[in-house]
Design a protein around this motif. Sequence first.
Motif, PDB file in Angstrom:
ATOM      1  N   LEU A  40      86.224 -77.759  73.048  1.00  0.00           N
ATOM      2  CA  LEU A  40      87.519 -78.058  72.435  1.00  0.00           C
ATOM      3  C   LEU A  40      87.917 -76.941  71.472  1.00  0.00           C
ATOM      4  N   SER A  41      89.230 -76.775  71.282  1.00  0.00           N
ATOM      5  CA  SER A  41      89.713 -75.796  70.303  1.00  0.00           C
ATOM      6  C   SER A  41      89.470 -76.353  68.900  1.00  0.00           C
ATOM      7  N   GLY A  42      89.606 -75.480  67.903  1.00  0.00           N
ATOM      8  CA  GLY A  42      89.391 -75.914  66.524  1.00  0.00           C
ATOM      9  C   GLY A  42      90.293 -77.078  66.137  1.00  0.00           C
ATOM     10  N   GLY A  43      91.568 -76.971  66.504  1.00  0.00           N
ATOM     11  CA  GLY A  43      92.510 -78.027  66.151  1.00  0.00           C
ATOM     12  C   GLY A  43      92.142 -79.346  66.809  1.00  0.00           C
ATOM     13  N   GLN A  44      91.705 -79.250  68.066  1.00  0.00           N
ATOM     14  CA  GLN A  44      91.288 -80.468  68.778  1.00  0.00           C
ATOM     15  C   GLN A  44      90.040 -81.056  68.138  1.00  0.00           C
ATOM     16  N   GLN A  45      89.095 -80.182  67.746  1.00  0.00           N
ATOM     17  CA  GLN A  45      87.874 -80.675  67.112  1.00  0.00           C
ATOM     18  C   GLN A  45      88.203 -81.408  65.818  1.00  0.00           C
ATOM     19  N   GLN A  46      89.114 -80.828  65.034  1.00  0.00           N
ATOM     20  CA  GLN A  46      89.437 -81.468  63.767  1.00  0.00           C
ATOM     21  C   GLN A  46      90.132 -82.811  63.998  1.00  0.00           C
ATOM     22  N   ARG A  55      87.116 -89.852  64.346  1.00  0.00           N
ATOM     23  CA  ARG A  55      85.769 -90.348  64.058  1.00  0.00           C
ATOM     24  C   ARG A  55      85.726 -91.057  62.704  1.00  0.00           C
ATOM     25  N   ALA A  56      86.399 -90.468  61.708  1.00  0.00           N
ATOM     26  CA  ALA A  56      86.420 -91.096  60.387  1.00  0.00           C
ATOM     27  C   ALA A  56      87.219 -92.400  60.435  1.00  0.00           C
ATOM     28  N   LEU A  57      88.324 -92.401  61.169  1.00  0.00           N
ATOM     29  CA  LEU A  57      89.170 -93.598  61.226  1.00  0.00           C
ATOM     30  C   LEU A  57      88.482 -94.754  61.932  1.00  0.00           C
ATOM     31  N   ALA A  58      87.533 -94.443  62.822  1.00  0.00           N
ATOM     32  CA  ALA A  58      86.870 -95.484  63.600  1.00  0.00           C
ATOM     33  C   ALA A  58      86.129 -96.466  62.708  1.00  0.00           C
ATOM     34  N   MET A  59      85.772 -96.035  61.501  1.00  0.00           N
ATOM     35  CA  MET A  59      85.086 -96.943  60.577  1.00  0.00           C
ATOM     36  C   MET A  59      86.084 -97.798  59.796  1.00  0.00           C
ATOM     37  N   GLU A  60      87.359 -97.652  60.104  1.00  0.00           N
ATOM     38  CA  GLU A  60      88.432 -98.383  59.438  1.00  0.00           C
ATOM     39  C   GLU A  60      88.318 -98.280  57.924  1.00  0.00           C
ATOM     40  N   PRO A  61      88.361 -97.042  57.427  1.00  0.00           N
ATOM     41  CA  PRO A  61      88.182 -96.839  55.983  1.00  0.00           C
ATOM     42  C   PRO A  61      89.433 -97.244  55.208  1.00  0.00           C
ATOM     43  N   LYS A  62      89.232 -97.494  53.905  1.00  0.00           N
ATOM     44  CA  LYS A  62      90.403 -97.788  53.076  1.00  0.00           C
ATOM     45  C   LYS A  62      90.827 -96.555  52.296  1.00  0.00           C
ATOM     46  N   LEU A  63      90.014 -95.485  52.425  1.00  0.00           N
ATOM     47  CA  LEU A  63      90.323 -94.244  51.723  1.00  0.00           C
ATOM     48  C   LEU A  63      89.862 -93.086  52.597  1.00  0.00           C
ATOM     49  N   MET A  64      90.687 -92.046  52.705  1.00  0.00           N
ATOM     50  CA  MET A  64      90.293 -90.870  53.492  1.00  0.00           C
ATOM     51  C   MET A  64      90.277 -89.651  52.588  1.00  0.00           C
ATOM     52  N   LEU A  65      89.187 -88.879  52.694  1.00  0.00           N
ATOM     53  CA  LEU A  65      89.065 -87.650  51.925  1.00  0.00           C
ATOM     54  C   LEU A  65      89.176 -86.470  52.887  1.00  0.00           C
ATOM     55  N   PHE A  66      90.045 -85.528  52.591  1.00  0.00           N
ATOM     56  CA  PHE A  66      90.206 -84.341  53.440  1.00  0.00           C
ATOM     57  C   PHE A  66      89.855 -83.113  52.615  1.00  0.00           C
ATOM     58  N   ASP A  67      88.844 -82.358  53.038  1.00  0.00           N
ATOM     59  CA  ASP A  67      88.472 -81.142  52.309  1.00  0.00           C
ATOM     60  C   ASP A  67      88.933 -79.914  53.090  1.00  0.00           C
ATOM     61  N   GLU A  68      90.092 -79.405  52.722  1.00  0.00           N
ATOM     62  CA  GLU A  68      90.684 -78.249  53.396  1.00  0.00           C
ATOM     63  C   GLU A  68      90.580 -78.378  54.913  1.00  0.00           C
ATOM     64  N   PRO A  69      91.197 -79.421  55.472  1.00  0.00           N
ATOM     65  CA  PRO A  69      90.994 -79.694  56.906  1.00  0.00           C
ATOM     66  C   PRO A  69      91.583 -78.640  57.828  1.00  0.00           C
ATOM     67  N   THR A  70      92.457 -77.774  57.305  1.00  0.00           N
ATOM     68  CA  THR A  70      93.094 -76.812  58.210  1.00  0.00           C
ATOM     69  C   THR A  70      92.703 -75.369  57.910  1.00  0.00           C
ATOM     70  N   SER A  71      91.825 -75.137  56.898  1.00  0.00           N
ATOM     71  CA  SER A  71      91.639 -73.731  56.531  1.00  0.00           C
ATOM     72  C   SER A  71      90.681 -72.992  57.452  1.00  0.00           C
ATOM     73  N   ALA A  72      89.983 -73.708  58.363  1.00  0.00           N
ATOM     74  CA  ALA A  72      89.152 -72.983  59.332  1.00  0.00           C
ATOM     75  C   ALA A  72      89.906 -72.779  60.645  1.00  0.00           C
ATOM     76  N   LEU A  73      91.204 -73.107  60.644  1.00  0.00           N
ATOM     77  CA  LEU A  73      91.950 -73.084  61.911  1.00  0.00           C
ATOM     78  C   LEU A  73      92.850 -71.862  62.030  1.00  0.00           C
ATOM     79  N   ASP A  74      93.078 -71.430  63.264  1.00  0.00           N
ATOM     80  CA  ASP A  74      94.072 -70.400  63.513  1.00  0.00           C
ATOM     81  C   ASP A  74      95.436 -70.957  63.132  1.00  0.00           C
ATOM     82  N   PRO A  75      96.319 -70.090  62.624  1.00  0.00           N
ATOM     83  CA  PRO A  75      97.622 -70.575  62.123  1.00  0.00           C
ATOM     84  C   PRO A  75      98.356 -71.464  63.123  1.00  0.00           C
TER      85      PRO A  75
END
Lengths: 309, 267
Positions: free
Chosen positions: B164-170, B176-196
């Motif tokens: 998969l491409s980087g964007g697809q992996q992310q 994967r995180a949503l599958a646990m039905e969380p009430k809070l989501m933390l994103f740590d620079e989710p796009t900075s390893a991706l091509d523009p």
Amino acid sequence: MTDTVDKVPASALPPEQIKAIPVRHYGRWVAAVVVVAILVLIGIAFSNANINYDVIPDYLTADTILSGAWATLYISVLSMALGLVLGVVLAVMRMSSNPVTSTVSWFYIWFFRGTPVLVQLLLWYNIALVFPVLNLGFYKDEMNQVMTPFLTALLGLGLNEAAYMAEIVRAGIQSVDEGQTEASHALGMTRGQTLRRVVLPQAMRVIVPPSGNEFINMLKTSSLVYTVQFTELIKAAQDISSTSLAVVEMYFVASIWYLLLTSIFSIGQYYLERRYARGSTRNLPPTPLQRLKANVRLFASFRRPEAVR
Amino acid sequence: MTALSKGTDLDKGTGRPMVKAEGVHKSFGPAHILKGIDLEVNPREVFCLIGPSGSGKSTFLRCINHLEKISAGRLYVDGGLVGYRQKGDKLYELKEKEVAAQRRDIGMVFQRFNLFPHMTALENVMEAPVLVKRETKAIARERAARLLDRVGLGDRKGHYPAQLSGGQQQRVAIARALAMEPKLMLFDEPTSALDPELVGEVLDVMRDLAEDGMTMIVVTHEMGFAREVGDSLVFMDDGVVVESGHPREVLTNPRHDRTKSFLSKVL
Ligand SMILES: Nc1ncnc2c1ncn2[C@@H]1O[C@H](COP(=O)(O)OP(=O)(O)OP(=O)(O)O)[C@@H](O)[C@H]1O
Ligand SMILES: [Mg+2]
């Protein structure tokens, strides 16, 4: 895809094929001749030796040899299984933050790698000198009754192997990116679940190749267990040679069995490595069987070119 | 804990913040990284965290799900103390199982995706619900397929991360995180390893999630996203909160010199 079709650049024409005289590798030819000559000389020497080759095929499938080969196989497999399980436990203990468990593991590895496996086997054999009676509370017996040749061999080989496997497993676990553990913990997995489902399956890629070596070593090292009265392949071969006088012939017979067993396990290892390569490469290489089928198909299509279309 | 309030309108107006930090400090040995963070994140809020490299944004995020232990202060998620139990004025460390249980309700998405490479996209998303929540495979598979459809990867379920491409992996990582039905989501620079050109597809998924009312804390350098989607924004520098407010407010009219000089570099 432009509409200026009239001007075809010169480079678009099919280029003239290069016809050059290839470099001659005279060295290869010399080497091949030398190798063949040496092989022929060795062959002549062996065939003139006082060895009765005719008896080898018969002894290869003699009952004693067959049960010896079987004993070698199962003591090796079981010892390796014990070594693997205990090795994982020791590796995890070694990397634990608890100083007691990591020190215990360190000493275990230090002792079992540092002493000859023959000595360890003989220690288990004579364990009744130290603990004459085995008392587990719910089970009590004379140690000499408990320690059958099989159990002695299994403990001697398996506990020794665990020390080596622990280091291999540790290297494997450490090869897995820390982000994997973090992601698992963030999803709510415990350390045990993370190890079992995420870390170990990825560590296997690093663990399997050296473990293959360990196993093949184990097949051969297991010949030492005749010292604790366990009859395996070498002991079986010696039993026959002591009555039939076919001493060297029996070592040939044993060697053929060892080669056969190691070959089978090398193939098994290939498939195991392939299995754990899943996901780490975009496309898995074909198995030897698939390659064979593809070649057969290719060959058939050469024979009947019309069938390809 | 509060199954009823999960992502429903009941959250509104209860007055209880989803995340509350009171004087949070964190040191790694002698290195003092977080120097007293106070903030509140309300339910259904998109909370953006910006700041220069090394200012402690990732460290703070990792404290929220107890991947790091805080050295001082108090940190609450949905009213519960993170990693500890308080009895009287004494704090007791939670057991491993209890910490794991707290983390179930907090999803995290990493800069480097951290997908499980030996599992397909579908297996990645199914794994935690089956293992941690003891869901049946059929139910977990059904939800995983739905989530992958939602992030636009319905046709990539059987692919391994390496395929998969980087964007697809992310996007798989978000599913994967949503599958646990969380009430809070933390994103740590989710796009900075991706091509523009791949950044947009991930931000779209996050925008969609925000519209659905997910509470999100987003560490990001994407000021456009913060301005459009964010409900509040905090600028952190050297382990302290320098400035906070509505994203449009802070990004267009920064009051502090440090904020100004940081924004002049990234905008
Ligand atoms: N496990 C650790 N041990 C020691 N120091 C650490 C550890 N983790 C982070 N640090 C230090 O803490 C500081 C803050 O790191 P952090 O990753 O939180 O920064 P950040 O704001 O996320 O930066 P970036 O934008 O580069 O991701 C850095 O100086 C880093 O070296
Ligand atoms: Mg960071």
